[in-house]
Scaffold this active site. Structure first.
Site: not given
Ligand code: CP
Ligand code: NVA
Length: 305
Positions: A102, A129, A132, A224, A264, A292
């Protein structure tokens, strides 16, 4: 398919196979457990940003498939700071069987993959993502029994989650309409990729600035956060730009009566979504979070076996 970084470079056939595998793995898990197809395998998990779902669901997915995972938080390896990304990739891939990362800059996960001898999975970047979006397709498929011909409306920021959901919809024949404030549209390369894939699969992609227009005739209403990780300094400006983009009962009533609501997570209740919608009868948000786990098992089994 060696890595899983974004959905534009996956074939539609590969994604259909992953979805079918996710459904099988979920059914097996619910019937008593999964085959330990990743026995003895380890996933290295690099996090430059916080996470609940991604971190725990990947670790549990590995465990359910007979393997294990190692968490590498932001203080631990200093990706690109303490050590260059190519050096991290070479060393880490000599220890583990797969890497999930990430990151902020999408180019970093691409660079990691380019120098890694083991599969790399994007667990969210500023651009995409994909895990997701695959889990989301599983949730929609389960609810409606099929994906082809449905219509999904995305209300809010046209960034990483919107991009991956748009690409997933394009692959699975789901029409995608998005309402964003001006200046927050999906990036041109993503739009072009999604248009191209949607055209081949008989669905459409529409962009507008009016939430009511986007959700008309929608089977799925998706939102989101207005302030993604890394954008905290823009929070006040974004709150005012996105003020009219809340998914509330009034907006939901403009979608199909049997529409479902997705997010999400993490959600900012009272901003992009109200409590009444999030906890209401049309919400599939917590099923979505659970999925997920099952979608990622399919990705892991496909790449690490
Ligand atoms: N939706 C998602 O990726 O959640 P987290 O940021 O908690 O991993
Ligand atoms: N768009 C959000 C998604 C989190 C899962 C972010 O990048 O923080």
């Amino acid at each position: 398919m060696k890595h899983f970084l974004e959905l534009a470079s996956c074939s539609t056939g590969e994604l259909h196979a992953l979805l079918e595998s996710a459904m099988r793995l979920k059914a097996d898990w619910q019937a008593g457990g999964n085959e330990p197809v990743l026995r003895g395998k380890t996933l290295g998990m690099i996090f430059q940003k916080p996470s609940l779902r991604t971190r725990v669901s990947f670790e549990m997915a590995m465990k359910h498939l007979g393997g294990g995972a190692i968490m590498l938080g932001p203080q631990e390896i200093g990706l690109g700071v303490r050590e260059s990304i190519p050096d991290v990739a070479r060393v880490l891939s000599s220890y583990v069987d797969g890497i999930m990362a990430r990151v902020y800059d999408h180019a970093d996960v691409v660079e990691l993959a380019a120098h890694s001898s083991v599969p790399v999975i994007n667990g969210l970047s500023d651009g995409y993502h994909p895990c997701q979006a695959l889990g989301d397709m599983l949730t929609i498929q389960e609810h409606f029994g099929a994906l082809d011909g449905l219509r999904l409306a995305f209300v809010g920021d046209g960034n990483n989650v919107a991009a991956s959901v748009a690409l997933a919809c394009a692959h699975f024949g789901v029409s995608f309409s998005i309402a964003t404030p001006e200046g927050y549209e999906m990036q041109r390369p993503v739009r072009e990729q999604a248009f191209g894939i949607a055209g081949r699969n008989g669905s459409v992609l529409e962009m507008c600035t009016r939430p009511q227009l986007a959700v008309a005739e929608a089977d799925v209403v998706y939102t989101d956060t207005w302030v993604s990780m890394g954008q905290e300094a823009e929070a006040a400006e974004r709150a005012s730009e996105f003020d009219a983009y809340q998914v509330n009962e009034e907006l939901l009533s403009a979608a199909k009566p049997k529409a479902i609501v997705m997010h999400c997570l993490p959600a900012h209740r009272g901003d992009e979504i109200t409590d009444a919608v999030m906890d209401g009868p049309q919400s599939r948000i917590f099923e979505q979070a659970e999925n997920r786990l099952h979608a990622q098992k399919a990705i892991l089994a496909r790449l690490l076996k």
